[in-house]
Enzyme design. Structure first.
Site, mmCIF file in Angstrom:
data_model
loop_
_atom_site.group_PDB
_atom_site.id
_atom_site.type_symbol
_atom_site.label_atom_id
_atom_site.label_comp_id
_atom_site.label_asym_id
_atom_site.label_seq_id
_atom_site.Cartn_x
_atom_site.Cartn_y
_atom_site.Cartn_z
ATOM 1 N N LYS A 64 -36.127 22.855 46.744
ATOM 2 C CA LYS A 64 -35.537 23.946 47.521
ATOM 3 C C LYS A 64 -35.467 23.592 49.015
ATOM 4 O O LYS A 64 -34.433 23.736 49.648
ATOM 5 C CB LYS A 64 -36.398 25.197 47.309
ATOM 6 C CG LYS A 64 -35.783 26.459 47.795
ATOM 7 C CD LYS A 64 -36.569 27.623 47.214
ATOM 8 C CE LYS A 64 -35.946 28.925 47.581
ATOM 9 N NZ LYS A 64 -36.327 30.025 46.718
ATOM 10 N N LYS A 76 -47.285 24.914 46.716
ATOM 11 C CA LYS A 76 -47.433 26.303 46.269
ATOM 12 C C LYS A 76 -48.920 26.557 46.068
ATOM 13 O O LYS A 76 -49.679 25.611 45.802
ATOM 14 C CB LYS A 76 -46.700 26.486 44.930
ATOM 15 C CG LYS A 76 -46.389 27.912 44.579
ATOM 16 C CD LYS A 76 -45.078 28.363 45.196
ATOM 17 C CE LYS A 76 -44.797 29.818 44.901
ATOM 18 N NZ LYS A 76 -43.480 30.221 45.444
ATOM 19 N N ASP A 112 -45.631 35.504 48.824
ATOM 20 C CA ASP A 112 -44.920 35.318 47.551
ATOM 21 C C ASP A 112 -45.234 36.529 46.666
ATOM 22 O O ASP A 112 -45.826 37.509 47.134
ATOM 23 C CB ASP A 112 -45.373 33.997 46.890
ATOM 24 C CG ASP A 112 -44.453 33.557 45.761
ATOM 25 O OD1 ASP A 112 -43.296 33.216 46.049
ATOM 26 O OD2 ASP A 112 -44.871 33.569 44.590
ATOM 27 N N THR A 147 -31.730 35.418 53.481
ATOM 28 C CA THR A 147 -31.437 35.074 52.090
ATOM 29 C C THR A 147 -30.080 35.663 51.697
ATOM 30 O O THR A 147 -29.252 34.987 51.084
ATOM 31 C CB THR A 147 -32.538 35.619 51.157
ATOM 32 O OG1 THR A 147 -33.788 35.137 51.627
ATOM 33 C CG2 THR A 147 -32.327 35.179 49.727
ATOM 34 N N ALA A 235 -32.400 40.655 41.047
ATOM 35 C CA ALA A 235 -33.637 41.361 40.662
ATOM 36 C C ALA A 235 -34.666 40.307 40.270
ATOM 37 O O ALA A 235 -35.112 39.540 41.116
ATOM 38 C CB ALA A 235 -33.337 42.336 39.537
ATOM 39 N N ALA A 257 -31.843 35.932 42.900
ATOM 40 C CA ALA A 257 -33.007 35.813 42.013
ATOM 41 C C ALA A 257 -33.355 34.348 41.749
ATOM 42 O O ALA A 257 -32.462 33.518 41.568
ATOM 43 C CB ALA A 257 -32.725 36.520 40.698
#
Ligand code: NAI
Length: 349
Positions: A64, A76, A112, A147, A235, A257
């Site tokens: 990403k 992460k 997150d 975003t 969503a 999403a």
């Protein structure tokens, strides 16, 4: 070991006896820069499941950030929600912060699923390797409008490539999920003259947009099959499975999403029906650009340039896919990997 199989640089598992905090940090790659990725608090059944998730998610973050044109790597962190976070949350977050601090800046955390800017504030009291703290604590605030901008740009690019149109004006766009990103996207689409339909698990969210912008609110059930030119899943993940891929009216799928396809085979299924799918990490990269800018201390102008470049890149990826017959997902991954490999090469030489 899974971390070796996925090519991770480091996996750190931590447990604090006093507070009961158990978590793991995955560093997939620092070739381009510090490994960046959010902190997830989730009721994992056990440590094994948490580790699999952190390895999977940290690898996805490498792709990403690289695809977004950022000099950041992929990482992460995950925490097991054992039901004991209420009341002791700040103390527990500071345990996490110490684990992050021990990595000396190789990993930078952010908000997150399951964590909030307030958690980032608590972490920021212990380590500076955190982004997305609340504005009052010097953080950069909500990434959602950014975003929405790259999702909108990816829709613009896709309608050019797939439909030969210069803008979404007059096109029917179905936005599934009108939370932070989805509602901002709807505003951009309406301003561009698109005919927008929305749905949300919380009907009040749709209603706000009906009253403000005159969009059409539709029921949740079978929304994906609506008579749209563009379907924008904003969503949760998994909105497009084999059944939706077979039955969509839309010829473009592009949304905010993460993991909107139930699995990778669906990308091929969509391509076989000439439905153009913009990969999630290409469409929704505005958020990571916003958060990354905080870590890399980028000026507003540089952020703007990255956002514009992201839109242009999205269109180039779709064009390349069209020319070569590859999936946009494959072209996007190839682009990200090439950036990472070039950085690894530069490290060695
Ligand atoms: P949000 O939580 O603000 O909005 C999600 C909306 O979807 C809510 O209004 C919720 O009621 C609705 N929803 C839940 N289940 C639904 C269903 N089955 N059908 C229709 N609506 C449903 O989340 P946010 O921040 O807008 O993010 C949306 C998606 O974009 C998420 O998948 C997120 O991971 C992804 N994303 C968000 C970024 C950001 O900057 N916020 C960055 C990159 C990805």
């Amino acid at each position: 070991m899974l971390e070796q199989e996925f090519g991770h640089e480091q996996l750190k598992v931590f447990h604090d006896q006093e507070t009961g905090v158990t978590g793991a940090i995955g560093i997939h790659s620092t070739a381009l820069g510090p490994a960046m990725g959010g902190l997830r608090l989730f009721a994992y059944p056990g440590l094994d499941e948490a580790i699999v998730d952190v390895l999977r998610l940290s690898r996805a973050m490498s792709f990403k950030s690289a695809a977004a044109g950022l000099d950041l790597g992929g990482g992460k962190a995950v925490l097991i929600d054992d039901g004991g976070w209420n009341g002791t949350r700040r103390e527990r977050m500071q345990v996490v912060a110490r684990a992050i601090e021990e990595l000396g800046g190789r990993y930078v955390t952010a908000e997150d699923v399951g964590t909030t800017p307030l958690d980032m504030d608590a972490i920021g009291e212990v380590t500076r390797h955190v982004a997305g703290a609340s504005v009052s604590h010097g953080g950069s605030g909500d990434p959602s409008p950014f975003t929405a901008r790259t999702v909108f740009a990816s829709i613009e690019g896709a309608v050019g490539v797939r439909l030969g149109r210069s803008s979404p004006a007059g096109l029917r766009v179905g936005v599934q999920g009108v939370g932070n990103v989805g509602s901002a996207l709807v505003r951009l689409l309406c301003a561009a003259g698109a005919e927008v339909s929305v749905t949300d698990a919380d009907p009040a969210r749709s209603q706000v947009l009906v009253e403000e912008l005159g969009v059409t609110a539709l029921p949740l059930d079978r929304f994906a099959y609506g008579a749209f030119d563009v379907f924008a899943p904003c969503a949760l993940g998994g909105a497009v499975g084999p059944a939706e891929a077979a039955g969509l009216t839309a010829t473009i799928v592009a949304g905010a999403a993460n993991n909107p396809l139930s699995d990778r085979k669906v990308a091929r299924q969509l391509a076989d029906r000439d439905v153009l799918y913009v990969p999630d990490f290409i469409a929704n990269c505005g958020g990571i650009i916003h958060v990354g800018a905080e870590i890399l201390a980028l000026a507003e102008r540089e952020v703007e340039d990255l956002l514009v470049a992201a839109g242009e890149r999205s269109e180039r990826i779709l064009l390349r896919a069209r020319e070569t017959g590859a999936l946009p997902l494959e072209v996007a991954e190839e682009y990200a990997l090439a950036r990472i490999d070039a950085a690894v090469g530069a490290d060695i030489s």
